[in-house]
Every structure is written in C-alpha cells, then in structure tokens.
Scaffold this active site. Structure first.
Site, PDB file in Angstrom:
ATOM      1  N   SER A 117     -34.697  44.132-159.069  1.00 31.16           N
ATOM      2  CA  SER A 117     -34.753  45.549-158.686  1.00 31.16           C
ATOM      3  C   SER A 117     -35.976  46.174-159.332  1.00 31.16           C
ATOM      4  O   SER A 117     -36.457  45.695-160.368  1.00 31.16           O
ATOM      5  CB  SER A 117     -33.493  46.276-159.177  1.00 31.16           C
ATOM      6  OG  SER A 117     -33.627  47.681-159.057  1.00 31.16           O
ATOM      7  N   TYR A 155     -27.648  49.036-166.308  1.00 35.59           N
ATOM      8  CA  TYR A 155     -28.039  48.350-165.069  1.00 35.59           C
ATOM      9  C   TYR A 155     -29.492  47.891-165.153  1.00 35.59           C
ATOM     10  O   TYR A 155     -29.812  46.749-164.810  1.00 35.59           O
ATOM     11  CB  TYR A 155     -27.844  49.288-163.873  1.00 35.59           C
ATOM     12  CG  TYR A 155     -28.359  48.716-162.570  1.00 35.59           C
ATOM     13  CD1 TYR A 155     -27.675  47.706-161.914  1.00 35.59           C
ATOM     14  CD2 TYR A 155     -29.541  49.194-162.002  1.00 35.59           C
ATOM     15  CE1 TYR A 155     -28.144  47.175-160.724  1.00 35.59           C
ATOM     16  CE2 TYR A 155     -30.024  48.677-160.814  1.00 35.59           C
ATOM     17  CZ  TYR A 155     -29.327  47.669-160.179  1.00 35.59           C
ATOM     18  OH  TYR A 155     -29.805  47.147-159.001  1.00 35.59           O
TER      19      TYR A 155
END
Length: 234
Positions: free
Chosen positions: A143, A155
């Site tokens: 990501s 995250y």
C-alpha cells in the site's frame, strides 16, 4: 497472453475486491488460478465464473491466511490439482481502524496476523518448490501507506513490513530465478476503502488498475525483475 497460458497462480484474498479482479484477469490470460479466502460462498461464485467464462481454470480453497496450517493445506491442494505453483499473489489484508491510541489490541493482532504473518506463511509454503525449479514469481500487494504513515499507524506499520519483506527477498533470491515484485496501490474503490475519509478531489483507482500492474510485471522477459510498482490516482 501466450506468455502466461498454462501457468498456475495462487491469489489470496480472492473473494472480492483487488484479489478477485486479479484472479479473473489472470484466468483470462490462460492462467489456472487457486482462489484463497475465508468466504467460501464468494469464492465459489468466482470459481464458477472463471470456469465458465475464461481460458484458465479455477479452484476455490477456503483459507484463513492467519493460520499457517490452513495456508500449507491450501498450497498442497493447489499442487495436487495443478502441479507446480508459478505465481503467488499475496493480496489478503486487513485494514482496520485500530490506531495505537485506540488501544484496540484485537484489531492490531488481526492486521499483524494477516498482513504480515499471512504474507510470510504464503511465501514459506511455495518458495522451496520455486527454488528447486529455479523459477517463480512472488507478488506482494502492499500500500502507499507503506511509504507514508497515516493516522492509522498500525496499518501503515504492517504495510511497511510487507515492503521490507519484499526488498529483503529481492536480495535473498538474487540469481535464483525466483522474482519478487511489491505493488503498492493508492486508494482503490473496494469494500475495504468504503468507510475511508478519502475526499472527492480524486477518483479512486479501479481494482482493474492493480490487476493490470500484476499482468505487466508477470509478462516481462525472464531476465527482468520489476521490484516495485506504485499505483496512485492522479
């Protein structure tokens, strides 16, 4: 493309979103695809679609990537059905709201178990055979949060870890014939991103944009290893 026809790929997190689109795109290129995810009902629908509409064949295997045993069993089923595994797409992921200050330990653990441990379990299960054959391709879906830390630092930390694993593997697997690619998408229009605070100033990426990046890296000449692809909205 003829370059991919007849190969076998495992795609994790294949029941929806990016994973489902990658699996369908690979199957349209003639790849036999093993679909791994927790939702067997969704996997069955995608399996049927691929087996009736594309050149490749599909096998659905219910798998929790946080369980090493389930990952090992899934890979064994894949090998039993299709033979060698040529491509492994580490796509399964958890994007939860458990920030450090929230104290939501259970959410931290879920993200670490799937986003980091799951990636390592998958690599561990397929890599020995790839090394033995001196060929194979590992694709890790990370990501842009692995480049730029967001307020959801837990995250982001897991996606930094995926990039670190990818970069380390590039060095570990140099001259072995096994290639490694890390793909870092920006915001993609999926169920995971539906609750995001993403503004209206940019259009979200389509899942097909990420599938196209996967096909691009897989169809390069054998001597070319595309290590890193970042896909952002304009």
């Amino acid at each position: 493309m003829e370059k991919l026809k007849g190969k076998t790929a495992i795609v994790t997190g294949a029941s929806s979103g990016i994973g489902a689109t990658i699996a369908k795109q690979l199957a349209s290129e003639g790849v036999n695809v093993v679909l791994a995810a927790r939702s067997m009902k969704k996997l069955r629908d995608i399996e049927q679609e691929i087996n009736t509409q594309t050149h490749g064949k599909a096998l659905a295997v219910q798998t929790d990537m946080a369980s090493k045993k389930q990952v090992d069993d899934m890979v064994q089923q894949a090998v039993h059905t299709f033979g060698y595994i040529d491509i492994f797409v580490n796509n399964a992921g958890q994007m939860l709201t458990g920030t450090v200050t929230s104290g939501k330990v259970e959410q931290w653990e879920k993200m670490i178990d799937v986003n980091i441990k799951g990636v390592l379990y998958g690599i561990h299960a397929v890599l020995p055979s790839m090394l033995e054959r001196s060929t194979g391709h590992l694709i890790n879906i990370a990501s842009v949060s692995g480049f730029e830390v967001t307020k959801n630092s837990t995250y982001s930390a897991t996606k930094f870890a995926v990039r670190a694993i990818s970069m380390g593997l590039e060095k570990e697997l140099a001259k072995t014939g096994v290639r490694v690619t890390n793909i870092s998408p920006g915001m993609v229009d999926t169920r995971l991103s539906s609750k995001s605070t993403w503004g209206n100033e940019r259009k979200k990426l389509a899942t097909q944009d990420i599938a196209n990046a996967v096909v691009y890296t897989l169809t390069q000449p054998e001597y070319v290893n595309v290590n890193e692809i970042t896909v952002r909205p304009v």
